[in-house]
Design an enzyme around this catalytic site. Structure first.
Site, mmCIF file in Angstrom:
data_model
loop_
_atom_site.group_PDB
_atom_site.id
_atom_site.type_symbol
_atom_site.label_atom_id
_atom_site.label_comp_id
_atom_site.label_asym_id
_atom_site.label_seq_id
_atom_site.Cartn_x
_atom_site.Cartn_y
_atom_site.Cartn_z
ATOM 1 N NE ARG A 23 -7.751 11.873 5.270
ATOM 2 C CZ ARG A 23 -8.225 10.988 6.165
ATOM 3 N NH1 ARG A 23 -7.414 10.126 6.716
ATOM 4 N NH2 ARG A 23 -9.487 10.980 6.513
ATOM 5 C CG HIS A 24 -3.708 9.270 1.468
ATOM 6 N ND1 HIS A 24 -4.423 8.492 0.616
ATOM 7 C CD2 HIS A 24 -4.058 8.885 2.719
ATOM 8 C CE1 HIS A 24 -5.172 7.651 1.312
ATOM 9 N NE2 HIS A 24 -4.994 7.867 2.595
ATOM 10 N N GLY B 8 1.031 -1.525 4.408
ATOM 11 C CA GLY B 8 1.464 -0.184 4.022
ATOM 12 C C GLY B 8 2.351 0.477 5.055
ATOM 13 C CD GLU C 6 -7.208 -0.138 1.215
ATOM 14 O OE1 GLU C 6 -7.588 0.815 1.915
ATOM 15 O OE2 GLU C 6 -6.221 -0.810 1.484
ATOM 16 C CG HIS D 52 -8.324 4.197 0.981
ATOM 17 N ND1 HIS D 52 -8.564 4.036 2.318
ATOM 18 C CD2 HIS D 52 -9.524 4.566 0.447
ATOM 19 C CE1 HIS D 52 -9.837 4.280 2.594
ATOM 20 N NE2 HIS D 52 -10.434 4.614 1.473
ATOM 21 N NE ARG E 282 -9.474 8.467 4.076
ATOM 22 C CZ ARG E 282 -9.582 7.522 5.002
ATOM 23 N NH1 ARG E 282 -8.723 6.541 5.064
ATOM 24 N NH2 ARG E 282 -10.558 7.568 5.885
ATOM 25 C CG ASN F 264 -1.855 1.141 1.292
ATOM 26 O OD1 ASN F 264 -1.441 2.282 1.122
ATOM 27 N ND2 ASN F 264 -3.116 0.879 1.549
ATOM 28 C CG HIS G 261 -5.779 -1.943 9.283
ATOM 29 N ND1 HIS G 261 -5.357 -1.300 10.409
ATOM 30 C CD2 HIS G 261 -6.334 -0.987 8.499
ATOM 31 C CE1 HIS G 261 -5.657 -0.028 10.332
ATOM 32 N NE2 HIS G 261 -6.242 0.204 9.169
ATOM 33 N N GLY G 262 -2.273 -3.003 10.063
ATOM 34 C CA GLY G 262 -1.439 -3.038 11.271
ATOM 35 C C GLY G 262 -0.384 -4.137 11.265
ATOM 36 C CB THR H 4 -5.804 4.292 9.082
ATOM 37 O OG1 THR H 4 -5.759 3.204 8.165
ATOM 38 C CG2 THR H 4 -5.881 3.725 10.494
ATOM 39 C CB THR H 5 -9.724 1.564 6.881
ATOM 40 O OG1 THR H 5 -9.296 2.229 5.704
ATOM 41 C CG2 THR H 5 -11.097 0.985 6.663
ATOM 42 C CG ASP I 35 -3.115 4.688 0.731
ATOM 43 O OD1 ASP I 35 -3.085 4.554 -0.505
ATOM 44 O OD2 ASP I 35 -4.049 4.259 1.442
ATOM 45 C CG HIS I 36 1.601 5.752 5.252
ATOM 46 N ND1 HIS I 36 0.231 5.873 5.222
ATOM 47 C CD2 HIS I 36 1.903 5.312 6.499
ATOM 48 C CE1 HIS I 36 -0.258 5.515 6.401
ATOM 49 N NE2 HIS I 36 0.727 5.162 7.187
ATOM 50 N NE ARG J 251 7.371 21.211 4.011
ATOM 51 C CZ ARG J 251 8.687 21.357 4.155
ATOM 52 N NH1 ARG J 251 9.460 21.492 3.108
ATOM 53 N NH2 ARG J 251 9.217 21.354 5.354
ATOM 54 C CD GLU K 71 -7.401 -6.236 2.966
ATOM 55 O OE1 GLU K 71 -7.658 -5.862 1.800
ATOM 56 O OE2 GLU K 71 -6.593 -5.642 3.705
HETATM 57 N N1 PXP Z 1 -6.014 -3.233 4.056
HETATM 58 C C1 PXP Z 1 -6.938 -2.241 4.128
HETATM 59 C C2 PXP Z 1 -8.326 -2.542 3.677
HETATM 60 C C3 PXP Z 1 -6.594 -0.961 4.584
HETATM 61 O O1 PXP Z 1 -7.533 0.011 4.636
HETATM 62 C C4 PXP Z 1 -5.253 -0.703 4.946
HETATM 63 C C5 PXP Z 1 -4.845 0.673 5.372
HETATM 64 O O2 PXP Z 1 -4.956 1.547 4.288
HETATM 65 C C6 PXP Z 1 -4.321 -1.760 4.855
HETATM 66 C C7 PXP Z 1 -4.729 -3.017 4.431
HETATM 67 C C8 PXP Z 1 -2.883 -1.571 5.221
HETATM 68 O O3 PXP Z 1 -2.768 -1.288 6.582
HETATM 69 P P1 PXP Z 1 -1.384 -0.787 7.163
HETATM 70 O O4 PXP Z 1 -1.083 0.550 6.532
HETATM 71 O O5 PXP Z 1 -1.630 -0.688 8.629
HETATM 72 O O6 PXP Z 1 -0.353 -1.820 6.802
#
Ligand code: PXP
Length: 237
Positions: free
Chosen positions: A49-50, A213, A70, A43, A45, A7, A191-192, A100-101, A9-10, A18, A151
């Site tokens: 925002r990102h 991510g 996503e 993702h 959104r 992922n 996630h996490g 985050t989600t 996004d970050h 910036r 998922e």
């Molecule tokens: N899966 C889904 C559906 C998510 O929304 C996210 C966060 O965007 C992730 C996976 C990845 O999570 P993490 O950034 O905590 O690894």
């Protein structure tokens, strides 16, 4: 072999700090693929925002592996998905204020609406995944309304503080992955997940793919720091 979806996004979040052109999540996606990633996840959104529309459309053009978008199950996003045609859409709940989600989709509570969204996406040859808590009602409903994948949300496992809770959450994920696979759903998780907690999840046989991510982008910023500083010193001296 379990697949890794990265992922990005970050990377876009750092760029947006910036409002500049770098770092570009599209460049990060290409490097992730070179390193062996099996897919790229982003993702889009509602508030952009990102990840921006521009990022998504460039990712569609350059990603060679598998693009997983996503998104919230809104009309705007469904139209966007049909326009871009990613390989997969993962439907997630979306609240504006969240960092985050935060939880899984309430599949059982929104079954008929989600069924329509899934069918619209699938008619356009997009594989559809639903991001859910490891809960049997959501899994059964996901299968009934035509989802291809679920998922499983690993947030409670990742955030568990004591060992009993970790084991409990892990068992829940293991049994729900088995249940989902048994009724014919593809299974992914995320996630996490980080470098410490991913091992046990990767051992669950039914989980085909992990989407990660935060921990990967976090580590990239550290393992790349030395090189980035050396490059700057080289320029200024
Ligand atoms: N899966 C889904 C559906 C998510 O929304 C996210 C966060 O965007 C992730 C996976 C990845 O999570 P993490 O950034 O905590 O690894």
């Amino acid at each position: 072999m379990v697949r890794l979806g990265v992922n990005v996004d970050h990377i876009a979040t750092i760029r947006e700090a910036r409002k500049s052109k770098e770092p570009d999540p599209v460049a990060a996606a290409l490097l992730a693929e070179i390193a062996g990633a099996d897919g790229i996840v982003c993702h889009l959104r509602e508030d952009r925002r990102h990840i921006k529309d521009r990022d998504l459309s460039l990712l569609k053009q350059v990603v060679k592996t598998h693009l997983n978008l996503e998104m919230g199950a809104t009309n705007e996003m469904v139209n966007k998905a049909i326009q871009i045609l990613p390989d997969m859409v993962t439907l997630v709940p979306e609240r504006r204020q969240e960092l985050t989600t935060e939880g899984g989709l309430d599949v059982a509570g929104n079954a008929s609406y989600l069924e329509e969204v899934i069918s619209t996406l699938r008619v356009n040859n997009i594989v559809v995944s639903l991001f859910i808590e490891p809960d049997i009602y959501h899994i059964k409903t996901a299968a009934k309304i035509g989802a291809d994948y679920v998922e499983l949300h690993t947030g409670l496992y990742a955030n568990a503080q004591d060992l009993n809770r970790v084991v409990e959450e892990l068992e829940k994920l293991r049994s729900m992955a088995m249940a989902a696979a048994k009724i014919g759903l593809g299974v992914s998780a995320g996630h996490g997940l980080d470098y410490q907690n991913v091992g046990e999840i990767a051992k669950i046989e039914q989980i085909e793919e992990l989407n990660i991510g935060h921990s990967i982008v976090g580590r990239a910023s550290l393992v790349g720091m030395e090189r980035a500083v050396r490059d700057m010193i080289h320029l200024i001296r």
